[in-house]
Design a protein around this motif. Sequence first.
Motif, short mmCIF file in Angstrom:
data_model
loop_
_atom_site.label_atom_id
_atom_site.label_comp_id
_atom_site.label_asym_id
_atom_site.label_seq_id
_atom_site.Cartn_x
_atom_site.Cartn_y
_atom_site.Cartn_z
N SER A 61 0.83 -1.20 0.00
CA SER A 61 0.00 0.00 0.00
C SER A 61 0.87 1.25 0.00
O SER A 61 0.57 2.24 -0.70
N TRP A 62 1.92 1.24 0.79
CA TRP A 62 2.87 2.37 0.81
C TRP A 62 3.43 2.60 -0.59
O TRP A 62 3.48 3.74 -1.08
N GLU A 63 3.86 1.55 -1.25
CA GLU A 63 4.46 1.68 -2.58
C GLU A 63 3.46 2.21 -3.61
O GLU A 63 3.80 3.01 -4.47
N ARG A 64 2.21 1.77 -3.52
CA ARG A 64 1.19 2.25 -4.46
C ARG A 64 0.96 3.75 -4.30
O ARG A 64 0.79 4.48 -5.29
N LYS A 65 0.97 4.22 -3.06
CA LYS A 65 0.77 5.65 -2.83
C LYS A 65 1.97 6.46 -3.28
O LYS A 65 1.83 7.57 -3.81
N VAL A 66 3.16 5.91 -3.08
CA VAL A 66 4.37 6.56 -3.57
C VAL A 66 4.30 6.71 -5.09
O VAL A 66 4.67 7.75 -5.65
N MET A 67 3.78 5.68 -5.77
CA MET A 67 3.68 5.73 -7.23
C MET A 67 2.73 6.83 -7.69
O MET A 67 2.95 7.45 -8.74
N PRO B 296 2.45 13.45 8.17
CA PRO B 296 2.35 12.00 7.94
C PRO B 296 1.02 11.56 7.34
O PRO B 296 0.95 10.56 6.63
N ASN B 297 -0.05 12.31 7.61
CA ASN B 297 -1.37 11.90 7.10
C ASN B 297 -1.47 11.99 5.58
O ASN B 297 -2.43 11.47 5.02
N CYS B 298 -0.51 12.62 4.93
CA CYS B 298 -0.56 12.69 3.47
C CYS B 298 -0.32 11.31 2.85
O CYS B 298 -0.56 11.12 1.65
N MET B 299 0.14 10.35 3.66
CA MET B 299 0.29 8.97 3.19
C MET B 299 -0.79 8.07 3.79
O MET B 299 -0.85 6.88 3.49
N LYS B 300 -1.64 8.67 4.61
CA LYS B 300 -2.72 7.90 5.22
C LYS B 300 -3.97 7.91 4.34
O LYS B 300 -4.85 7.07 4.47
N MET B 301 -4.04 8.89 3.45
CA MET B 301 -5.18 9.01 2.54
C MET B 301 -5.19 7.86 1.54
O MET B 301 -4.17 7.24 1.27
N SER B 302 -6.36 7.63 0.96
CA SER B 302 -6.46 6.62 -0.09
C SER B 302 -5.77 7.13 -1.35
O SER B 302 -5.55 8.34 -1.52
N GLU B 303 -5.42 6.21 -2.23
CA GLU B 303 -4.75 6.60 -3.48
C GLU B 303 -5.64 7.54 -4.29
O GLU B 303 -5.15 8.50 -4.92
N GLU B 304 -6.94 7.29 -4.28
CA GLU B 304 -7.86 8.14 -5.04
C GLU B 304 -7.87 9.56 -4.49
O GLU B 304 -7.83 10.54 -5.26
N LYS B 305 -7.89 9.72 -3.17
CA LYS B 305 -7.91 11.06 -2.58
C LYS B 305 -6.59 11.79 -2.81
O LYS B 305 -6.57 13.02 -2.99
N ILE B 306 -5.49 11.05 -2.77
CA ILE B 306 -4.19 11.67 -3.08
C ILE B 306 -4.21 12.22 -4.50
O ILE B 306 -3.79 13.36 -4.76
N ARG B 307 -4.71 11.42 -5.42
CA ARG B 307 -4.76 11.83 -6.82
C ARG B 307 -5.66 13.06 -7.01
O ARG B 307 -5.31 13.99 -7.75
N ILE B 308 -6.82 13.07 -6.36
CA ILE B 308 -7.75 14.20 -6.48
C ILE B 308 -7.10 15.48 -5.96
O ILE B 308 -7.19 16.55 -6.58
N ALA B 309 -6.42 15.39 -4.81
CA ALA B 309 -5.78 16.56 -4.22
C ALA B 309 -4.66 17.09 -5.11
O ALA B 309 -4.54 18.31 -5.32
#
Length: 422
Positions: free
Chosen positions: A267-273, A293-306
């Motif tokens: 999961s960490w690696e997917r978010k890094v990607m 630290p919470n910037c890696m706690k979000m889902s991949e979809e929310k990271i992408r939207i932000a």
Amino acid sequence: MFRALYRDLRHHITTRKPTPIHFNIFNVLQNQNPHLKFISQIHESTHPPSFTVDHLFIKKTVDHLENSRGLPPQTALYAAKKTRLCSTERADSVISLLESCGLTKTQITKLISQHPSLLLYDTEKNLRPKIEFLYGLGFSGPDLLKLIASNSTFLFSSLQNQIIPSFSFIMSYIHTNADILIVFKRCPRIFLFNLEKVLIPNISILQDNGFSDCNISKFFITQPRTLTLNSNRFKEIIETVKEIGFDPSRPMFSKAVCTMAGLSKSSWERKVMVYREFGWSDNEILSGFKKQPNCMKMSEEKIRIALEFFMEKFNWKPSEILLCPTLLVLSSEKRIMPRCAVLKILYSKGMIRKKLNLGTVLKMAERDFLKKFLIKYQEIVPEVMKAHKGGIEFAGFGEAVEVKGLSIKASINHITPVVTAV
């Protein structure tokens, strides 16, 4: 002889009135051949009579649980089949105790559906002492109901061998019942983990890394779930967080540990990607994680939207986002876009002329934002209320309000970021 016997029996079994003929013939044959006597004995003690008794007994239990105790038919039947209650006295006692604690019919039904064996428990020896123990610690009302209804394992655990030792150990670091309640609310099952294999080794790991009793107490209160990890995994996370550059004496260390504890390596690696897809370097990703630290706690979809919002609508670079990475964890739909829509309207109407710190405005408490940008202008510019409720889509500030870095201002060509790193 047996072939002729089988033929005769088969003939009579298939007649319209098999029972009288069958037994008459069988009695005659039995008298002629004593070796067939055991067949009649097996027939007389076969399952149907027993099944009938069980069926009637289960039905009686179901009727009682349904009509007298108010359980739904399906739950009553399931419990009756699973427990084979010899009497309904214990079941009545258990249900009465749960009702006296304030549990609703729905909660009791769910509890018994999950653990029908609970109806076999002796309330005075097994259940009431545990509930009285909780009362003594200050558990009551909703807290007590939540513990019993959502954490039924507590009722099946040994009071002397599990519950009391766990509470005593945790109370050696947390000295008030109020804080114990907070720990319970955040991790109801923490009191049911094996002390020797889980909690004590993990506390020792924190102590080995310089945690004082005061800091351990804070860790218990803020991150109790993390302390229930497998000790090897917990130690690995502690070492990783230290390698990234977090200081164990600082509060951000615990937040980083908690975040990594909730993520698998994949999961960490997917978010890094996802960050890499938007041009972030590994150093920038780690820098963002260190600041928030919470910037890696979000889902991949929310990271992408932000990232799409800030990097495409505002044309911000990673270095500009890193000035205030907390913006990434704010809700785009509920907070960022409605507030930006309000600001755009106010700028376009000339209500705001001075330079604003966008990061500060977006992080502002809701009551403060309402007071400063809505209540003040709602009569003059009523559409700000509609925008704040999401009724006006935010498509960007456009030429009237150019956004650069973390600041916005009307009719300017370039703005230098003014927010220092947090």
